[in-house]
Design an enzyme around this catalytic site. Structure first.
Site, mmCIF file in Angstrom:
data_model
loop_
_atom_site.group_PDB
_atom_site.id
_atom_site.type_symbol
_atom_site.label_atom_id
_atom_site.label_comp_id
_atom_site.label_asym_id
_atom_site.label_seq_id
_atom_site.Cartn_x
_atom_site.Cartn_y
_atom_site.Cartn_z
ATOM 1 N N HIS A 10 0.802 -1.219 0.000
ATOM 2 C CA HIS A 10 0.000 0.000 0.000
ATOM 3 C C HIS A 10 0.837 1.272 0.000
ATOM 4 O O HIS A 10 0.312 2.356 -0.267
ATOM 5 C CB HIS A 10 -0.997 -0.024 1.152
ATOM 6 C CG HIS A 10 -2.092 -1.027 0.927
ATOM 7 N ND1 HIS A 10 -2.888 -1.006 -0.200
ATOM 8 C CD2 HIS A 10 -2.492 -2.102 1.649
ATOM 9 C CE1 HIS A 10 -3.743 -2.015 -0.145
ATOM 10 N NE2 HIS A 10 -3.513 -2.700 0.957
ATOM 11 N N HIS A 43 3.523 -8.042 -3.162
ATOM 12 C CA HIS A 43 2.761 -8.820 -4.138
ATOM 13 C C HIS A 43 2.946 -8.171 -5.502
ATOM 14 O O HIS A 43 2.450 -7.073 -5.745
ATOM 15 C CB HIS A 43 1.276 -8.836 -3.747
ATOM 16 C CG HIS A 43 0.419 -9.665 -4.649
ATOM 17 N ND1 HIS A 43 -0.935 -9.843 -4.424
ATOM 18 C CD2 HIS A 43 0.697 -10.378 -5.777
ATOM 19 C CE1 HIS A 43 -1.440 -10.619 -5.361
ATOM 20 N NE2 HIS A 43 -0.467 -10.949 -6.209
ATOM 21 N N GLU A 70 4.767 -12.457 -2.899
ATOM 22 C CA GLU A 70 3.459 -13.030 -3.207
ATOM 23 C C GLU A 70 3.258 -12.951 -4.710
ATOM 24 O O GLU A 70 3.542 -11.919 -5.326
ATOM 25 C CB GLU A 70 2.354 -12.263 -2.481
ATOM 26 C CG GLU A 70 2.442 -12.380 -0.965
ATOM 27 C CD GLU A 70 1.343 -11.632 -0.253
ATOM 28 O OE1 GLU A 70 1.120 -11.905 0.938
ATOM 29 O OE2 GLU A 70 0.701 -10.756 -0.889
ATOM 30 N N HIS A 191 -3.775 -11.747 6.493
ATOM 31 C CA HIS A 191 -4.919 -11.142 5.814
ATOM 32 C C HIS A 191 -5.937 -10.647 6.838
ATOM 33 O O HIS A 191 -6.531 -11.429 7.570
ATOM 34 C CB HIS A 191 -5.610 -12.072 4.823
ATOM 35 C CG HIS A 191 -6.425 -11.308 3.806
ATOM 36 N ND1 HIS A 191 -5.859 -10.692 2.718
ATOM 37 C CD2 HIS A 191 -7.741 -11.024 3.736
ATOM 38 C CE1 HIS A 191 -6.796 -10.084 2.008
ATOM 39 N NE2 HIS A 191 -7.946 -10.263 2.617
#
EC number: 2.6.99.2
Length: 239
Positions: A10, A43, A70, A191
Site C-alpha cells: 500500500h 505482491h 506473493e 490477511h
C-alpha cells in the site's frame, strides 16, 4: 517467538495513485526493518497495480532481513521469481477485478498446475508457501504439492462480526495449525490482521510469521511508519 513480515504494497498503492515516484516502497522497507520487522512482503500482481518490477529488483538488493514475494502461479511470475530469487515465494490467487486478495488458493481444484509451479520454484532454489483457507482438505492438498509452507488466510476471522463467529474461525485456524504441523509444513498467517485482533491469533501459537500490511500502513499515516511497525512487533512477539 513469532516473526512479523510487513507488507508494503500500500506504500506503492499511494505512489501509483499519482503516477509519481513517492512514497518509495524501497525506502519504506528500510524503515520497517530498522523498526524491527523480520521480513518484507510484496505482491507483484500481473496487472502491476501497485508493486512494480523495479521495486522487486531493488528490494532484492536492499532488504537485509527476508523478502517474501506473493505471486500468481503463472509462467511469467515463476520465471521472474527464479530470476530475482526472493527468500520465499507465496503463491496466491489473483483476480483482476478484486481490490485485495479475496480468499485462499483452491489447491484441490488446481492441484497439478500448482504442483508444477511449486516444483519449478523449488528447482530454482526457492522456498515456497501456499496461501490457503484454514480448511483441512486444502491443507492436505497443499502437502501433496510438496510446498514448504502454508500461509493461513485469516480473512474470515478478521471479518467475523460477533463473538460466536469469531470463535468458530479461531477454531478453524487452530485446527489448521495442528494439521499442518503434523504434516511437517511451516506455518505463516495473514490477511485482515490488525492491532485489535492479532493477539487472539498469536495466542494460539504454532505460527512462524505473520504477514501484515494494511493496518500497519493505515496507522503509519497517523503516527509514522517506524512507530506503527514497532507497535505491531510488540503485539506479535509478546502476545
Amino acid at each position: 517467538m513469532a516473526k512479523l513480515g510487513v507488507n508494503i504494497d500500500h506504500v506503492a498503492t499511494i505512489r501509483q495513485a499519482r503516477g509519481g515516484v513517492e512514497p518509495d516502497p524501497v525506502a519504506a522497507a528500510a524503515i520497517a526493518e530498522l523498526a524491527g520487522a523480520d521480513g518484507i512482503t510484496i505482491h507483484l500482481r500481473e496487472d502491476r497495480r501497485h508493486i512494480q518490477d523495479r521495486d522487486l529488483k531493488l528490494l532484492r538488493q536492499t532488504v537485509k532481513t527476508r523478502l517474501n514475494l506473493e505471486m500468481a502461479a503463472t509462467d511469467e511470475m515463476v520465471n521472474i521469481a527464479i530470476s530475482v530469487k526472493p527468500d520465499m515465494c507465496t503463491l496466491v490467487p489473483e483476480k483482476r477485478q478484486e481490490l485485495t486478495t479475496e480468499g485462499g488458493l483452491d489447491v484441490r481444484l488446481n492441484l497439478e498446475s500448482i504442483k508444477e509451479a511449486v516444483q519449478r520454484l523449488q528447482d530454482g532454489g526457492l522456498i515456497v508457501s501456499l496461501f490457503i483457507d484454514p480448511d483441512p482438505d486444502q491443507i492436505k492438498a497443499a502437502d501433496k504439492t510438496g510446498a514448504d509452507y502454508i500461509e493461513i488466510h485469516t480473512g474470515a476471522f478478521a471479518e467475523a462480526r460477533d463473538w460466536k463467529s469469531e470463535q468458530a474461525e479461531l477454531a478453524k485456524i487452530e485446527n489448521a495449525i495442528k494439521l499442518a504441523g503434523k504434516l511437517g509444513m511451516g506455518i505463516n498467517a495473514g490477511h485482515g490482521l490488525n492491532y485489535a485482533n492479532i493477539r487472539k491469533v498469536a495466542a494460539l501459537g504454532g505460527i512462524e510469521e505473520y504477514n501484515i500490511g494494511h493496518s500497519i500502513i493505515s496507522k503509519a499515516v497517523l503516527v509514522g511508519l517506524d512507530r506503527a511497525v514497532r507497535d505491531m512487533v510488540d503485539l506479535v512477539k509478546y502476545a
